[in-house]
Design an enzyme around this catalytic site. Structure first.
Site, PDB file in Angstrom:
ATOM      1  N   PRO A   1       0.841  -1.200   0.000  1.00  8.98           N
ATOM      2  CA  PRO A   1       0.000   0.000   0.000  1.00  8.98           C
ATOM      3  C   PRO A   1       0.874   1.247   0.000  1.00  8.98           C
ATOM      4  O   PRO A   1       1.792   1.378   0.813  1.00  8.98           O
ATOM      5  CB  PRO A   1      -0.795  -0.120   1.313  1.00  8.98           C
TER       6      PRO A   1
ATOM      7  N   CYS B   1       2.022   3.217   9.255  1.00  8.84           N
ATOM      8  CA  CYS B   1       2.368   4.506   8.654  1.00  8.84           C
ATOM      9  C   CYS B   1       2.769   5.504   9.733  1.00  8.84           C
ATOM     10  O   CYS B   1       1.985   5.782  10.649  1.00  8.84           O
ATOM     11  CB  CYS B   1       1.197   5.055   7.850  1.00  8.84           C
TER      12      CYS B   1
ATOM     13  N   ALA C   1       7.246  -1.915  -2.144  1.00  5.58           N
ATOM     14  CA  ALA C   1       6.707  -0.563  -2.277  1.00  5.58           C
ATOM     15  C   ALA C   1       7.518   0.222  -3.297  1.00  5.58           C
ATOM     16  O   ALA C   1       7.207   0.237  -4.479  1.00  5.58           O
ATOM     17  CB  ALA C   1       6.694   0.130  -0.911  1.00  5.58           C
TER      18      ALA C   1
END
Length: 494
Positions: A15, A113, A239
């Protein structure tokens, strides 16, 4: 679906905010990714969305009250897309999960995050210090939805605390856990702690997905297995390596980034991706080439049409727009099926201003103004109101003593005025500037010529400006010198 979806021995697109939108997810699948994660989407915003089946794009859209598409997906990724949410509330998390569960393969909760936009609401890495809330959120999701639930964490400063946390997470019934091998305060420049991830794999029985190796360890597809072995993980999540070149998922080796960008842009055009998001992702792939000729064209582009010109995909863009318009016409029974309705003395129509459907610099307001000048009537007068509950706008325009208004509300004052101009133009039977429609001769020749993107004369002028140190001036003026046009027009009107 829970029985069919496996998190073992897979490679996933991680993500990433602004990157993990539909075009990038589909491209990653094309190149060999097994699963793709959406960007983090905040529960408060998603809970306000409506699920809309978009027959034109053949997608499922989750649309906010201001008409922004917060999440777009399609059948091609349905069995392989994991919806990641940012949440700090079990009940709200369940509401959002139930909203999307029929259109995705799984639900993931962001617990890693470290950015303020996530942590300030108690979400993301802020959850790492509240294991009871983690348990409440994951437990509610696991028992409340029909698809697998996973989470993504960062490691804690203490290995013992990290292992204690993942054991508690496993007990909630999640299908897998992704571990970013850095502490909350660490950034990509810091080395990934493979030893922590390895210890986590020994502490739990569910699949562990290793993340964080893009800079140091994973640069090609061959490096993925080495990262898996170094961490002892069941699977790997990429990522930045995928953001720079999603063909890293391909066992056939990295493809030239120019080829990859073309394929990405085709998906962005096909699925009507927001131009600024498209531009952002292309710039990530360009990396150190952002100052190249192509990079400067991308930087200057404001629409997907302009981006397609930069990449030599104008024909593809045109063909795609024609196909999409044909679907709209088939669905609605005509190019402009909306009916004019009288609301007292006001002519209304249920329309919205879709910027992508119009030429980059020729707007409905411009055409209406030119028409009023040609017909020697008073210039259009706009009145705009804002709706308090969702801060949307609606404009009314008066032309030749008649009033026109769209019945739908817009996200900005500028869009509301354009929509009002469209209602007036359609009522008058005047071209409104849609791509491929023409302008009915309402825009003067000099302006029309200035709007032709990428013309030889325009490119020559730009080059001369740059060679004489005028690039900054050109940028301030805009690619077609519209500032000068507007000043000239104002002087003439006086």
């Amino acid at each position: 679906m829970a029985d069919r979806l496996s998190f073992r021995n897979i490679i996933a697109l991680a993500p990433m905010v602004r990157v993990g939108t539909l075009p990038m997810r589909l491209l990653a699948l094309d190149y060999g990714a097994d699963l793709v994660y959406s960007e983090e989407l905040i529960d408060i915003k998603m809970a306000q969305c409506q699920r809309v089946e978009n027959d034109v794009l053949q997608t499922v859209d989750f649309v906010a009250p201001d008409d922004r598409v917060m999440f777009r997906t399609c059948e091609k990724e349905k069995q392989r897309v994991i919806f990641q949410m940012g949440t700090a509330d079990p009940d709200r998390a369940l509401t959002v999960a139930r909203l999307v569960e029929k259109d995705v393969a799984g639900i993931d909760v962001n617990m890693g995050c470290p950015k303020e936009y996530s942590t300030k609401g108690g979400m993301g890495a802020a959850l790492l210090s509240d294991p009871d809330k983690i348990k409440a959120i994951l437990g509610k999701l696991v028992s409340g939805v029909s698809v697998p639930v996973t989470c993504k964490i960062r490691i804690l400063p203490s290995l013992e605390d990290t292992l204690s946390l993942v054991r508690r997470i496993e007990k909630t019934g999640v299908a897998a856990i992704a571990v970013h091998g850095r502490f909350k305060e660490e950034r990509p420049r810091h080395p990934v702690h493979c030893d922590y991830i390895h210890a986590v794999t020994q502490a739990v029985s569910i699949p562990v997905i290793a993340n964080g190796g893009s800079l140091d360890l994973v640069k090609t597809h061959a490096d993925i297995e080495a990262f898996r072995e170094a961490t002892g993980a069941s699977s790997v999540m990429l990522a930045r390596a995928a953001m720079w070149n999603p063909s890293v998922f391909s066992g056939g080796g990295l493809r030239p980034v120019e080829e990859v960008m073309d394929e990405y842009l085709k998906y962005a055009i096909r699925y009507d991706n927001h131009a600024f998001n498209t531009k952002y992702c292309l710039c990530q792939m360009l990396r150190d080439k952002v100052e190249s000729v192509l990079g400067k064209k991308v930087h200057a582009a404001q629409t997907n049409a302009e981006l397609s010109e930069a990449y030599g995909l104008h024909d593809f863009y045109k063909q795609t727009q024609e196909e999409l318009q044909a679907r709209r016409d088939a669905k609605q029974g005509g190019a402009h099926p909306e009916r004019l309705i009288m609301d007292g003395d006001v002519t209304t129509m249920a329309i919205k201003f879709e910027r992508r459907e119009y030429l980059p610099q020729i707007t409905p307001k411009m055409l209406l103004l030119e028409w009023s000048r040609r017909e020697k009537v008073d210039q259009p007068r706009y009145q705009t109101v804002q709706r308090p509950q969702d801060r949307s706008f609606q404009s009314t325009v008066t032309v030749d003593n008649k009033t026109y208004r769209p019945s739908l509300w817009e996200k900005s004052k500028k869009f509301a005025e354009q929509a009002a101009a469209i209602v007036c133009l359609r009522a008058l039977g005047i071209p409104e500037g849609r791509i491929g429609e023409g302008n009915g001769g309402l825009v003067c020749k000099r302006k029309r010529e200035a709007k032709v993107y990428g013309s030889e004369e325009e490119e020559r002028r730009k080059k001369q400006q740059v060679e004489h140190g005028g690039s900054k001036v050109l940028e301030a003026m805009g690619a077609n010198g519209q500032v000068c046009e507007d000043i000239t027009d104002r002087r003439r009107s006086k």
